[in-house]
Scaffold this motif. Structure first.
Motif, PDB file in Angstrom:
ATOM      1  N   GLU A  81      72.632  66.243  24.650  1.00 44.05           N
ATOM      2  CA  GLU A  81      71.946  67.031  25.671  1.00 44.05           C
ATOM      3  C   GLU A  81      72.224  66.503  27.071  1.00 44.05           C
ATOM      4  O   GLU A  81      71.802  67.100  28.049  1.00 44.05           O
ATOM      5  CB  GLU A  81      70.435  66.991  25.431  1.00 44.05           C
ATOM      6  CG  GLU A  81      69.974  67.911  24.351  1.00 44.05           C
ATOM      7  CD  GLU A  81      69.978  69.353  24.817  1.00 44.05           C
ATOM      8  OE1 GLU A  81      69.361  69.672  25.838  1.00 44.05           O
ATOM      9  OE2 GLU A  81      70.614  70.155  24.142  1.00 44.05           O
ATOM     10  N   GLY A  82      72.884  65.343  27.160  1.00 44.57           N
ATOM     11  CA  GLY A  82      73.192  64.779  28.464  1.00 44.57           C
ATOM     12  C   GLY A  82      72.089  63.902  29.029  1.00 44.57           C
ATOM     13  O   GLY A  82      72.083  63.596  30.225  1.00 44.57           O
ATOM     14  N   ARG A  83      71.173  63.478  28.177  1.00 43.45           N
ATOM     15  CA  ARG A  83      70.085  62.601  28.623  1.00 43.45           C
ATOM     16  C   ARG A  83      70.633  61.209  28.899  1.00 43.45           C
ATOM     17  O   ARG A  83      71.543  60.749  28.223  1.00 43.45           O
ATOM     18  CB  ARG A  83      68.972  62.516  27.574  1.00 43.45           C
ATOM     19  CG  ARG A  83      68.360  63.838  27.237  1.00 43.45           C
ATOM     20  CD  ARG A  83      67.626  64.404  28.404  1.00 43.45           C
ATOM     21  NE  ARG A  83      67.297  65.806  28.171  1.00 43.45           N
ATOM     22  CZ  ARG A  83      66.707  66.556  29.051  1.00 43.45           C
ATOM     23  NH1 ARG A  83      66.370  66.072  30.220  1.00 43.45           N
ATOM     24  NH2 ARG A  83      66.453  67.809  28.779  1.00 43.45           N
ATOM     25  N   THR A  84      70.060  60.545  29.880  1.00 43.97           N
ATOM     26  CA  THR A  84      70.486  59.186  30.212  1.00 43.97           C
ATOM     27  C   THR A  84      69.921  58.221  29.176  1.00 43.97           C
ATOM     28  O   THR A  84      68.985  58.551  28.448  1.00 43.97           O
ATOM     29  CB  THR A  84      69.978  58.770  31.608  1.00 43.97           C
ATOM     30  OG1 THR A  84      68.546  58.717  31.571  1.00 43.97           O
ATOM     31  CG2 THR A  84      70.455  59.732  32.684  1.00 43.97           C
ATOM     32  N   HIS A  85      70.466  57.016  29.156  1.00 46.71           N
ATOM     33  CA  HIS A  85      69.958  55.989  28.249  1.00 46.71           C
ATOM     34  C   HIS A  85      68.480  55.718  28.532  1.00 46.71           C
ATOM     35  O   HIS A  85      67.699  55.483  27.615  1.00 46.71           O
ATOM     36  CB  HIS A  85      70.773  54.708  28.377  1.00 46.71           C
ATOM     37  CG  HIS A  85      72.140  54.791  27.744  1.00 46.71           C
ATOM     38  ND1 HIS A  85      73.023  55.807  27.991  1.00 46.71           N
ATOM     39  CD2 HIS A  85      72.755  53.976  26.863  1.00 46.71           C
ATOM     40  CE1 HIS A  85      74.127  55.616  27.300  1.00 46.71           C
ATOM     41  NE2 HIS A  85      73.993  54.506  26.600  1.00 46.71           N
ATOM     42  N   GLU A  86      68.104  55.748  29.816  1.00 51.54           N
ATOM     43  CA  GLU A  86      66.712  55.517  30.196  1.00 51.54           C
ATOM     44  C   GLU A  86      65.817  56.607  29.611  1.00 51.54           C
ATOM     45  O   GLU A  86      64.729  56.318  29.107  1.00 51.54           O
ATOM     46  CB  GLU A  86      66.552  55.473  31.721  1.00 51.54           C
ATOM     47  CG  GLU A  86      67.141  54.238  32.367  1.00 51.54           C
ATOM     48  CD  GLU A  86      68.657  54.325  32.591  1.00 51.54           C
ATOM     49  OE1 GLU A  86      69.241  55.441  32.514  1.00 51.54           O
ATOM     50  OE2 GLU A  86      69.274  53.278  32.811  1.00 51.54           O
ATOM     51  N   GLU A  87      66.247  57.865  29.715  1.00 47.21           N
ATOM     52  CA  GLU A  87      65.455  58.967  29.175  1.00 47.21           C
ATOM     53  C   GLU A  87      65.345  58.862  27.654  1.00 47.21           C
ATOM     54  O   GLU A  87      64.271  59.058  27.086  1.00 47.21           O
ATOM     55  CB  GLU A  87      66.070  60.318  29.558  1.00 47.21           C
ATOM     56  CG  GLU A  87      65.941  60.665  31.023  1.00 47.21           C
ATOM     57  CD  GLU A  87      66.674  61.929  31.393  1.00 47.21           C
ATOM     58  OE1 GLU A  87      66.052  62.806  32.011  1.00 47.21           O
ATOM     59  OE2 GLU A  87      67.882  62.048  31.065  1.00 47.21           O
ATOM     60  N   ILE A  88      66.462  58.552  27.000  1.00 46.85           N
ATOM     61  CA  ILE A  88      66.446  58.411  25.538  1.00 46.85           C
ATOM     62  C   ILE A  88      65.509  57.271  25.146  1.00 46.85           C
ATOM     63  O   ILE A  88      64.739  57.382  24.194  1.00 46.85           O
ATOM     64  CB  ILE A  88      67.870  58.191  24.986  1.00 46.85           C
ATOM     65  CG1 ILE A  88      68.743  59.426  25.263  1.00 46.85           C
ATOM     66  CG2 ILE A  88      67.830  57.889  23.487  1.00 46.85           C
ATOM     67  CD1 ILE A  88      70.216  59.247  24.968  1.00 46.85           C
ATOM     68  N   SER A  89      65.559  56.206  25.893  1.00 42.52           N
ATOM     69  CA  SER A  89      64.681  55.067  25.643  1.00 42.52           C
ATOM     70  C   SER A  89      63.212  55.470  25.784  1.00 42.52           C
ATOM     71  O   SER A  89      62.382  55.130  24.940  1.00 42.52           O
ATOM     72  CB  SER A  89      65.015  53.935  26.625  1.00 42.52           C
ATOM     73  OG  SER A  89      64.146  52.864  26.465  1.00 42.52           O
ATOM     74  N   ALA A  90      62.889  56.216  26.834  1.00 39.22           N
ATOM     75  CA  ALA A  90      61.504  56.647  27.068  1.00 39.22           C
ATOM     76  C   ALA A  90      61.013  57.590  25.973  1.00 39.22           C
ATOM     77  O   ALA A  90      59.863  57.527  25.545  1.00 39.22           O
ATOM     78  CB  ALA A  90      61.396  57.334  28.430  1.00 39.22           C
ATOM     79  N   ILE A  91      61.902  58.454  25.482  1.00 42.33           N
ATOM     80  CA  ILE A  91      61.522  59.439  24.470  1.00 42.33           C
ATOM     81  C   ILE A  91      61.379  58.794  23.100  1.00 42.33           C
ATOM     82  O   ILE A  91      60.433  59.066  22.363  1.00 42.33           O
ATOM     83  CB  ILE A  91      62.538  60.598  24.431  1.00 42.33           C
ATOM     84  CG1 ILE A  91      62.460  61.399  25.737  1.00 42.33           C
ATOM     85  CG2 ILE A  91      62.307  61.508  23.223  1.00 42.33           C
ATOM     86  CD1 ILE A  91      63.618  62.353  25.954  1.00 42.33           C
ATOM     87  N   THR A  92      62.308  57.913  22.747  1.00 40.33           N
ATOM     88  CA  THR A  92      62.328  57.346  21.392  1.00 40.33           C
ATOM     89  C   THR A  92      61.568  56.034  21.263  1.00 40.33           C
ATOM     90  O   THR A  92      61.232  55.626  20.149  1.00 40.33           O
ATOM     91  CB  THR A  92      63.772  57.099  20.920  1.00 40.33           C
ATOM     92  OG1 THR A  92      64.387  56.148  21.802  1.00 40.33           O
ATOM     93  CG2 THR A  92      64.573  58.391  20.873  1.00 40.33           C
ATOM     94  N   GLY A  93      61.361  55.347  22.364  1.00 41.67           N
ATOM     95  CA  GLY A  93      60.703  54.046  22.304  1.00 41.67           C
ATOM     96  C   GLY A  93      61.668  52.898  22.038  1.00 41.67           C
ATOM     97  O   GLY A  93      61.253  51.751  21.898  1.00 41.67           O
ATOM     98  N   LEU A  94      62.958  53.186  21.972  1.00 38.99           N
ATOM     99  CA  LEU A  94      63.967  52.137  21.790  1.00 38.99           C
ATOM    100  C   LEU A  94      64.259  51.475  23.135  1.00 38.99           C
ATOM    101  O   LEU A  94      64.078  52.092  24.183  1.00 38.99           O
ATOM    102  CB  LEU A  94      65.270  52.741  21.245  1.00 38.99           C
ATOM    103  CG  LEU A  94      65.214  53.410  19.879  1.00 38.99           C
ATOM    104  CD1 LEU A  94      66.520  54.145  19.599  1.00 38.99           C
ATOM    105  CD2 LEU A  94      64.953  52.376  18.801  1.00 38.99           C
TER     106      LEU A  94
END
Length: 160
Positions: free
Chosen positions: A125-138
């Motif tokens: 989807e083009g999400r940044t690593h920061e966004e993925i981190s915020a969404i998944t908790g990783l």
């Protein structure tokens, strides 16, 4: 604008998020529609508590992924259905070669574990690593490592 109107606008503006998650976590067209509805319902239940501290898309991804993961666990308890339906892609410019490639990609993504599905979907989807981190908790570092490993895994399985 009323609360209902604001919610409907948000759903219409971001329905691609819900559609893609439903498509990844459900195999059969009817199951995808059910999951889509369940995600929207869960978003509606949580809409009043949305404080605006995160982006609306981050909030939507969290709810959609949590709902999809719960749905996936429930489905595994009930057993698996095998779909004979063809997947219909929402594309304005129909390209049969691209459709075949997307089908193969989605088939391989469905074989990943639930967390891997979420991470690669957000990445695509083009999400940044920061966004993925915020969404998944990783952690940010873990996101990058997982994306690299998932891409390698997909490359290997698609080449076969």
């Amino acid at each position: 604008m009323s609360r209902e109107e604001a919610f409907i606008k948000i759903i219409k503006d971001h329905e691609g998020i819900i559609y893609k998650i439903a498509r990844i976590y459900a195999d059969i067209t009817e199951e995808q529609a059910d999951l889509y509805q369940e995600i929207v319902f869960q978003m509606w239940k949580s809409f009043e508590s949305f404080r605006g501290e995160a982006k609306i898309s981050t909030w939507m991804y969290r709810i959609a992924l949590n709902t999809a993961l719960f749905h996936s666990k429930q489905k595994n308890k009930r057993g698996r259905n095998v779909s004979l339906d063809k997947i219909v892609l929402k594309q304005e410019n129909y390209d049969p070669v691209m459709e075949d490639r997307l089908k193969i990609l989605y088939q391989q993504i469905r074989r990943l574990n639930d967390l891997e599905k979420a991470v690669i979907l957000l990445f695509l989807e083009g999400r940044t690593h920061e966004e993925i981190s915020a969404i998944t908790g990783l952690s940010h570092t873990n996101v990058g490592t997982r994306i690299s490993r998932i891409k390698d895994k997909l490359r290997k399985t698609i080449k076969k």
